[in-house]
Design a protein around this motif. Structure first.
Motif, PDB file in Angstrom:
ATOM      1  N   TYR A  41       4.036  -9.168 -10.914  1.00  0.00           N
ATOM      2  CA  TYR A  41       4.944  -8.153 -10.387  1.00  0.00           C
ATOM      3  C   TYR A  41       4.474  -7.638  -9.029  1.00  0.00           C
ATOM      4  O   TYR A  41       5.275  -7.184  -8.221  1.00  0.00           O
ATOM      5  CB  TYR A  41       5.014  -7.001 -11.390  1.00  0.00           C
ATOM      6  N   TYR A  42       3.147  -7.731  -8.784  1.00  0.00           N
ATOM      7  CA  TYR A  42       2.533  -7.140  -7.605  1.00  0.00           C
ATOM      8  C   TYR A  42       1.964  -8.211  -6.674  1.00  0.00           C
ATOM      9  O   TYR A  42       1.723  -9.343  -7.087  1.00  0.00           O
ATOM     10  CB  TYR A  42       1.402  -6.194  -8.023  1.00  0.00           C
ATOM     11  N   PRO A  43       1.705  -7.843  -5.406  1.00  0.00           N
ATOM     12  CA  PRO A  43       1.041  -8.798  -4.511  1.00  0.00           C
ATOM     13  C   PRO A  43      -0.319  -9.221  -5.044  1.00  0.00           C
ATOM     14  O   PRO A  43      -1.004  -8.466  -5.737  1.00  0.00           O
ATOM     15  CB  PRO A  43       0.893  -7.997  -3.211  1.00  0.00           C
ATOM     16  N   ALA A  44      -0.705 -10.460  -4.714  1.00  0.00           N
ATOM     17  CA  ALA A  44      -1.989 -11.004  -5.164  1.00  0.00           C
ATOM     18  C   ALA A  44      -3.085 -10.554  -4.199  1.00  0.00           C
ATOM     19  O   ALA A  44      -3.665 -11.346  -3.449  1.00  0.00           O
ATOM     20  CB  ALA A  44      -1.920 -12.523  -5.235  1.00  0.00           C
ATOM     21  N   LEU A  45      -3.362  -9.263  -4.224  1.00  0.00           N
ATOM     22  CA  LEU A  45      -4.301  -8.648  -3.287  1.00  0.00           C
ATOM     23  C   LEU A  45      -5.665  -8.552  -3.956  1.00  0.00           C
ATOM     24  O   LEU A  45      -5.946  -7.619  -4.705  1.00  0.00           O
ATOM     25  CB  LEU A  45      -3.795  -7.269  -2.878  1.00  0.00           C
ATOM     26  N   ASP A  46      -6.540  -9.550  -3.695  1.00  0.00           N
ATOM     27  CA  ASP A  46      -7.819  -9.641  -4.377  1.00  0.00           C
ATOM     28  C   ASP A  46      -8.977  -9.083  -3.558  1.00  0.00           C
ATOM     29  O   ASP A  46      -9.956  -8.606  -4.116  1.00  0.00           O
ATOM     30  CB  ASP A  46      -8.119 -11.095  -4.746  1.00  0.00           C
ATOM     31  N   GLU A  62      12.975  -3.005  -2.491  1.00  0.00           N
ATOM     32  CA  GLU A  62      11.890  -3.066  -3.483  1.00  0.00           C
ATOM     33  C   GLU A  62      10.925  -4.216  -3.260  1.00  0.00           C
ATOM     34  O   GLU A  62       9.721  -4.109  -3.557  1.00  0.00           O
ATOM     35  CB  GLU A  62      12.466  -3.119  -4.906  1.00  0.00           C
ATOM     36  N   ASP A  63      11.401  -5.346  -2.739  1.00  0.00           N
ATOM     37  CA  ASP A  63      10.519  -6.489  -2.552  1.00  0.00           C
ATOM     38  C   ASP A  63       9.664  -6.369  -1.300  1.00  0.00           C
ATOM     39  O   ASP A  63       8.909  -7.290  -0.977  1.00  0.00           O
ATOM     40  CB  ASP A  63      11.318  -7.797  -2.532  1.00  0.00           C
ATOM     41  N   HIS A  64       9.735  -5.195  -0.636  1.00  0.00           N
ATOM     42  CA  HIS A  64       8.901  -4.958   0.543  1.00  0.00           C
ATOM     43  C   HIS A  64       8.095  -3.664   0.461  1.00  0.00           C
ATOM     44  O   HIS A  64       7.086  -3.540   1.155  1.00  0.00           O
ATOM     45  CB  HIS A  64       9.766  -4.952   1.808  1.00  0.00           C
ATOM     46  N   VAL A  65       8.511  -2.721  -0.390  1.00  0.00           N
ATOM     47  CA  VAL A  65       7.781  -1.457  -0.492  1.00  0.00           C
ATOM     48  C   VAL A  65       7.543  -1.018  -1.935  1.00  0.00           C
ATOM     49  O   VAL A  65       6.819  -0.056  -2.191  1.00  0.00           O
ATOM     50  CB  VAL A  65       8.525  -0.336   0.274  1.00  0.00           C
ATOM     51  N   GLY A  66       8.081  -1.733  -2.914  1.00  0.00           N
ATOM     52  CA  GLY A  66       8.040  -1.279  -4.301  1.00  0.00           C
ATOM     53  C   GLY A  66       6.666  -1.166  -4.913  1.00  0.00           C
ATOM     54  O   GLY A  66       6.489  -0.494  -5.923  1.00  0.00           O
ATOM     55  N   ALA A  67       5.640  -1.813  -4.310  1.00  0.00           N
ATOM     56  CA  ALA A  67       4.277  -1.754  -4.849  1.00  0.00           C
ATOM     57  C   ALA A  67       3.406  -0.732  -4.117  1.00  0.00           C
ATOM     58  O   ALA A  67       2.180  -0.752  -4.264  1.00  0.00           O
ATOM     59  CB  ALA A  67       3.617  -3.135  -4.781  1.00  0.00           C
ATOM     60  N   LEU A  68       4.010   0.158  -3.337  1.00  0.00           N
ATOM     61  CA  LEU A  68       3.205   1.110  -2.573  1.00  0.00           C
ATOM     62  C   LEU A  68       2.378   2.023  -3.476  1.00  0.00           C
ATOM     63  O   LEU A  68       1.181   2.232  -3.238  1.00  0.00           O
ATOM     64  CB  LEU A  68       4.115   1.948  -1.658  1.00  0.00           C
ATOM     65  N   SER A  69       2.975   2.584  -4.515  1.00  0.00           N
ATOM     66  CA  SER A  69       2.210   3.449  -5.416  1.00  0.00           C
ATOM     67  C   SER A  69       1.085   2.666  -6.092  1.00  0.00           C
ATOM     68  O   SER A  69      -0.022   3.195  -6.306  1.00  0.00           O
ATOM     69  CB  SER A  69       3.125   4.076  -6.465  1.00  0.00           C
ATOM     70  N   TRP A  70       1.351   1.415  -6.437  1.00  0.00           N
ATOM     71  CA  TRP A  70       0.309   0.540  -7.003  1.00  0.00           C
ATOM     72  C   TRP A  70      -0.834   0.366  -6.020  1.00  0.00           C
ATOM     73  O   TRP A  70      -2.010   0.458  -6.393  1.00  0.00           O
ATOM     74  CB  TRP A  70       0.942  -0.800  -7.355  1.00  0.00           C
ATOM     75  N   ARG A  74      -4.895   1.707  -6.305  1.00  0.00           N
ATOM     76  CA  ARG A  74      -6.057   0.827  -6.188  1.00  0.00           C
ATOM     77  C   ARG A  74      -7.011   1.265  -5.088  1.00  0.00           C
ATOM     78  O   ARG A  74      -7.992   0.577  -4.814  1.00  0.00           O
ATOM     79  CB  ARG A  74      -5.597  -0.611  -5.945  1.00  0.00           C
ATOM     80  N   GLY A  75      -6.722   2.383  -4.458  1.00  0.00           N
ATOM     81  CA  GLY A  75      -7.693   2.965  -3.544  1.00  0.00           C
ATOM     82  C   GLY A  75      -7.379   2.886  -2.070  1.00  0.00           C
ATOM     83  O   GLY A  75      -8.232   3.227  -1.242  1.00  0.00           O
ATOM     84  N   TYR A  76      -6.154   2.485  -1.699  1.00  0.00           N
ATOM     85  CA  TYR A  76      -5.849   2.437  -0.274  1.00  0.00           C
ATOM     86  C   TYR A  76      -5.716   3.861   0.261  1.00  0.00           C
ATOM     87  O   TYR A  76      -4.930   4.660  -0.266  1.00  0.00           O
ATOM     88  CB  TYR A  76      -4.560   1.651  -0.004  1.00  0.00           C
ATOM     89  N   VAL A  77      -6.444   4.169   1.337  1.00  0.00           N
ATOM     90  CA  VAL A  77      -6.454   5.526   1.883  1.00  0.00           C
ATOM     91  C   VAL A  77      -6.102   5.550   3.367  1.00  0.00           C
ATOM     92  O   VAL A  77      -6.173   6.602   4.006  1.00  0.00           O
ATOM     93  CB  VAL A  77      -7.830   6.202   1.681  1.00  0.00           C
ATOM     94  N   GLY A  78      -5.689   4.432   3.929  1.00  0.00           N
ATOM     95  CA  GLY A  78      -5.401   4.356   5.353  1.00  0.00           C
ATOM     96  C   GLY A  78      -4.003   4.808   5.709  1.00  0.00           C
ATOM     97  O   GLY A  78      -3.209   5.224   4.860  1.00  0.00           O
ATOM     98  N   ASP A 102       1.783   5.162 -12.083  1.00  0.00           N
ATOM     99  CA  ASP A 102       1.322   5.095 -10.689  1.00  0.00           C
ATOM    100  C   ASP A 102       2.101   6.071  -9.821  1.00  0.00           C
ATOM    101  O   ASP A 102       1.525   6.768  -8.970  1.00  0.00           O
ATOM    102  CB  ASP A 102       1.496   3.678 -10.135  1.00  0.00           C
ATOM    103  N   LEU A 103       3.422   6.123 -10.041  1.00  0.00           N
ATOM    104  CA  LEU A 103       4.255   6.969  -9.195  1.00  0.00           C
ATOM    105  C   LEU A 103       3.944   8.448  -9.401  1.00  0.00           C
ATOM    106  O   LEU A 103       3.924   9.223  -8.436  1.00  0.00           O
ATOM    107  CB  LEU A 103       5.734   6.702  -9.475  1.00  0.00           C
ATOM    108  N   SER A 104       3.686   8.853 -10.637  1.00  0.00           N
ATOM    109  CA  SER A 104       3.404  10.265 -10.888  1.00  0.00           C
ATOM    110  C   SER A 104       2.089  10.694 -10.242  1.00  0.00           C
ATOM    111  O   SER A 104       1.959  11.819  -9.754  1.00  0.00           O
ATOM    112  CB  SER A 104       3.363  10.548 -12.396  1.00  0.00           C
ATOM    113  N   ARG A 105       1.120   9.785 -10.195  1.00  0.00           N
ATOM    114  CA  ARG A 105      -0.177  10.106  -9.588  1.00  0.00           C
ATOM    115  C   ARG A 105      -0.203   9.837  -8.085  1.00  0.00           C
ATOM    116  O   ARG A 105      -0.951  10.479  -7.344  1.00  0.00           O
ATOM    117  CB  ARG A 105      -1.289   9.296 -10.264  1.00  0.00           C
TER     118      ARG A 105
END
Length: 388
Positions: A41-46, A62-70, A74-78, A102-105
């Protein structure tokens, strides 16, 4: 300069890639794959999230921004770079497609969003990111990334022959990562618009047209042969899109404004109208259309689907059962548009995104430099020195 392919290569959905040069690394888009589950469901960001200096979002589908909360979970802070229109539309997309936990947090972090205008150039370390209007949605952009030695262009979703939106010309580059959603489909958008208009005219007692809130909705309103109804929740967004006249072709704003002013508002409590009814989203996965598709099916109310239908989505199931029709309203390049983009970019090496392998093979006979074997998880070197 190197690219890491994280999603949308050899498949439709979860479009995402990184551009890497020296110690600088940026992420372009972070989408989800509708109809998938688990890791797919999410990008393969290893690689470590902390290595990413900036995120750039092309638009709010959704296929360009839907994984932002995910990504944030995972710790992105930029910083997060997007246009004002994308910022305004992203919360609704995340509400429909993000994991609820993910969205609630990690809701859209407005204080970390860096707003830019299409046409702006942004510096991230030794990377220069140039932007331009995509022709796909209001506020949608493509990205051209240059490290002084080579240039890669990621088109995101573009429409070179839209009847509504303006697309800026892609610059010359050494590697073109372009929207190949339709493969070698030769039928231009104007012909499809006529086909949709004719279908609607054959259903004068009313019909349902599921559609994304942004982009295709305006294309459909422009194509319809007469009056229509819209789900009332769409009106403010459509008014805002029409008001962004710099994104629209000359004269289109006035046409769309008049048609929207004459459109009937429709709510879930109303009977199905004797008009073509537009309701979001286009797949029946979320929004009003998720409720309307089964209601229309039960009532024998005609349904016309006009875009991508992930396997197993409500729209796909209805179409496969023969209870909904489908006519593509092009919101991505058809064959002539893809070839034109490639030629204007200087005929560089090319990679197609948002496209299955079989369609890429068909397209290669028209774009000889197209690399059809690029897949998620691969790292691609950008050739040096051929751009002008």
């Amino acid at each position: 300069m190197m690219l890491d392919l994280l999603g949308g290569f050899g498949e439709k959905g979860r479009t995402s890639l990184t551009v890497n040069s020296g110690n600088d690394r940026i992420l372009l888009d972070v989408g989800i794959k509708a109809g998938a589950s688990g890791a797919e469901y999410y990008p393969a960001l290893d690689r470590p999230i902390g290595d990413i200096n900036a995120l750039f979002v092309s638009h709010a589908h959704e296929d360009h921004v839907g994984a932002l909360s995910w990504l944030l979970s995972r710790g992105y802070v930029g910083p997060i770079f997007m246009t004002a229109e994308t910022r305004d539309e992203a919360p609704a997309t995340l509400a429909a497609y993000a994991d609820p936990g993910d969205l609630s947090r990690f809701p859209l972090p407005v204080n970390r969003i860096e707003i830019f205008e299409p046409g702006d150039t942004i510096e991230i370390g030794n990377l220069t990111v140039r932007t331009g209007r995509s022709g796909h949605v209001v506020g949608g952009v493509w990205f051209a990334v240059d490290d002084g030695k080579s240039r890669a262009v990621y088109t995101a979703d573009v429409v070179p022959d839209s009847n509504v939106f303006v697309m800026d010309t892609i610059p010359h580059c050494d590697l073109l990562v372009f929207d190949a959603s339709y493969g070698a489909d030769p039928v231009p958008g104007a012909a499809r618009a006529r086909e949709i208009s004719q279908w609607v005219a054959r259903h004068p007692q009313g019909c349902l047209l599921p559609t994304p809130l942004s982009g295709r909705s305006l294309e459909l309103i422009a194509a319809l042969p007469g009056s229509c109804a819209i789900h009332t929740g769409m009106r403010s967004s459509l008014e805002a899109q029409i008001g962004a006249s710099a994104a629209l072709l000359p004269g289109v704003s006035d046409l769309l404004r008049a048609r929207l002013a004459g459109a009937a508002d429709w709510t879930d409590a109303d009977p199905l109208p004797s008009l073509p009814l537009l309701a979001d989203d286009g797949m029946g996965e979320a929004g009003p259309s998720s409720r309307l598709l089964p209601r229309a099916d039960d009532a024998g109310f005609p349904v016309l689907l006009t875009g991508h239908l992930p396997a197993g989505s409500p729209g796909d199931l209805l179409h496969r059962a023969g209870r909904a029709d489908w006519v593509r309203m092009p919101t991505h390049p058809t064959l002539s548009g893809s070839v034109d983009i490639w030629e204007k970019a200087g005929r560089p090496e090319a990679i197609g995104h948002s496209c299955t392998t079989d369609l890429l093979k068909d397209l290669k006979s028209h774009i000889p430099s197209l690399r059809t074997q690029c897949r998620i998880g691969q790292r691609i070197a950008v050739p040096q020195g051929s751009k002008s």
